[in-house]
Design a protein around this motif. Sequence first.
Motif, PDB file in Angstrom:
ATOM      1  N   TRP A 116      28.635  21.858   4.261  1.00 58.12           N
ATOM      2  CA  TRP A 116      27.690  22.503   5.165  1.00 58.12           C
ATOM      3  C   TRP A 116      26.532  23.173   4.441  1.00 58.12           C
ATOM      4  O   TRP A 116      25.515  23.498   5.075  1.00 58.12           O
ATOM      5  CB  TRP A 116      28.410  23.510   6.075  1.00 58.12           C
TER       6      TRP A 116
ATOM      7  N   THR B 237      34.374  28.563   3.786  1.00 57.71           N
ATOM      8  CA  THR B 237      33.324  29.517   4.144  1.00 57.71           C
ATOM      9  C   THR B 237      33.279  30.646   3.115  1.00 57.71           C
ATOM     10  O   THR B 237      34.198  30.783   2.288  1.00 57.71           O
ATOM     11  CB  THR B 237      33.600  30.130   5.532  1.00 57.71           C
ATOM     12  N   PRO B 238      32.248  31.494   3.163  1.00 55.98           N
ATOM     13  CA  PRO B 238      32.229  32.652   2.262  1.00 55.98           C
ATOM     14  C   PRO B 238      33.453  33.548   2.435  1.00 55.98           C
ATOM     15  O   PRO B 238      33.891  34.195   1.488  1.00 55.98           O
ATOM     16  CB  PRO B 238      30.937  33.379   2.660  1.00 55.98           C
TER      17      PRO B 238
ATOM     18  N   ILE C 268      31.469  22.063  -0.786  1.00 59.36           N
ATOM     19  CA  ILE C 268      31.147  22.521   0.567  1.00 59.36           C
ATOM     20  C   ILE C 268      30.003  21.670   1.123  1.00 59.36           C
ATOM     21  O   ILE C 268      28.880  21.730   0.633  1.00 59.36           O
ATOM     22  CB  ILE C 268      30.743  24.011   0.553  1.00 59.36           C
TER      23      ILE C 268
ATOM     24  N   ALA D  79      22.368  30.171   1.502  1.00 62.44           N
ATOM     25  CA  ALA D  79      23.770  29.904   1.864  1.00 62.44           C
ATOM     26  C   ALA D  79      24.620  29.714   0.617  1.00 62.44           C
ATOM     27  O   ALA D  79      25.737  30.230   0.520  1.00 62.44           O
ATOM     28  CB  ALA D  79      23.841  28.675   2.758  1.00 62.44           C
TER      29      ALA D  79
ATOM     30  N   SER E 204      25.338  32.946  -1.149  1.00 60.62           N
ATOM     31  CA  SER E 204      26.330  33.790  -0.470  1.00 60.62           C
ATOM     32  C   SER E 204      27.749  33.404  -0.874  1.00 60.62           C
ATOM     33  O   SER E 204      28.613  34.281  -1.041  1.00 60.62           O
ATOM     34  CB  SER E 204      26.166  33.688   1.050  1.00 60.62           C
ATOM     35  N   VAL E 205      28.011  32.098  -1.058  1.00 60.50           N
ATOM     36  CA  VAL E 205      29.350  31.668  -1.453  1.00 60.50           C
ATOM     37  C   VAL E 205      29.578  31.932  -2.939  1.00 60.50           C
ATOM     38  O   VAL E 205      30.675  32.324  -3.352  1.00 60.50           O
ATOM     39  CB  VAL E 205      29.578  30.179  -1.126  1.00 60.50           C
TER      40      VAL E 205
ATOM     41  N   ARG F 133      36.236  22.610   4.995  1.00 63.26           N
ATOM     42  CA  ARG F 133      35.885  23.724   5.891  1.00 63.26           C
ATOM     43  C   ARG F 133      35.964  25.087   5.196  1.00 63.26           C
ATOM     44  O   ARG F 133      36.564  26.036   5.713  1.00 63.26           O
ATOM     45  CB  ARG F 133      36.776  23.689   7.135  1.00 63.26           C
TER      46      ARG F 133
ATOM     47  N   THR G 245      36.602  32.500   3.276  1.00 62.49           N
ATOM     48  CA  THR G 245      37.818  31.875   2.758  1.00 62.49           C
ATOM     49  C   THR G 245      37.708  31.489   1.285  1.00 62.49           C
ATOM     50  O   THR G 245      38.725  31.248   0.629  1.00 62.49           O
ATOM     51  CB  THR G 245      38.159  30.607   3.567  1.00 62.49           C
TER      52      THR G 245
END
Length: 289
Positions: free
Chosen positions: A268, A249-250, A266, A119, A122-123, A247, A252
């Motif tokens: 999450w 994400t990859p 992040i 994860a 990915s970001v 909040r 945004t």
Amino acid sequence: MTNLSPLPAIMLEPLVRTALLEDLGRAGDLTTDAIVPKDSHARTVLSARQAGTVAGLDLAVLAFQLIDQNVEMTINHADGSEIAQGDIIASVSGPARAILTAERTALNFLCHLSGIATATASVVAAIRGHGAKIVCTRKTTPGLRAVEKYAVRAGGGCNHRFGLDDAILIKDNHIAIAGGIRPAVERARAGAGHLVKIEVEVDTLAQLEEAMAFAPDAVLLDNMSAEQLRQAVAMVAGRAITEASGRITPATAPAIAATGVDLISIGWLTHSAPILDIGLDFSELDGPD
């Protein structure tokens, strides 16, 4: 990640030992002990059932070897490595009973931490070309913070503070109880040691302007739009580290990184990242020596 430093075994062993004891309960592995001959040996492989980034191999090794030191593990793809579906991450050989007994504990750690690393990667990939760094938070599984933050590093991310004793982070509730940003920062500075950094969380540009009057080391820009973040970075003008949060994400993250913030935090990554599917497959089972 060629510069990834492994965690000392003394930090990992209590986690793995606790997990094994939880699984073994009061009578051990009833299924394996009843079915598998004591002297059987096996050759197995840890195989990737989906593409991702590996993390947690040291914990997997410990899981097997705490059951039986004769289990050997040969690693093909080290922590931090990108793997494709079908890749053999490592081979595990030794007493069949020990391999089967430790299998789930080893996979629980390996799949969970590889999921976090995947994860994170990915970001990190999504914002490549920008100057921002991806960082995790204290939103970790109780007892697993050190290894989950390690997994973030394996995925190419960086770590925020490890605990409440790392640094001072003045959040909205601290400000509300203190009666404002000024008294909160003044009290923090009076109580902090000379090596302790101070960060202030702000929700608006007006709060940011107020906070910057007291020269914090960093500002946490919470749930701001990309345009607000761009203005915030201009207002700070390099006088403090800027951190965007809320909040992300990859999808945004690229627009947020493009605003010029230094950090993107992040939660999450550690509290909600899905596992990476990894399986233990038997390639050969030997009879007693």
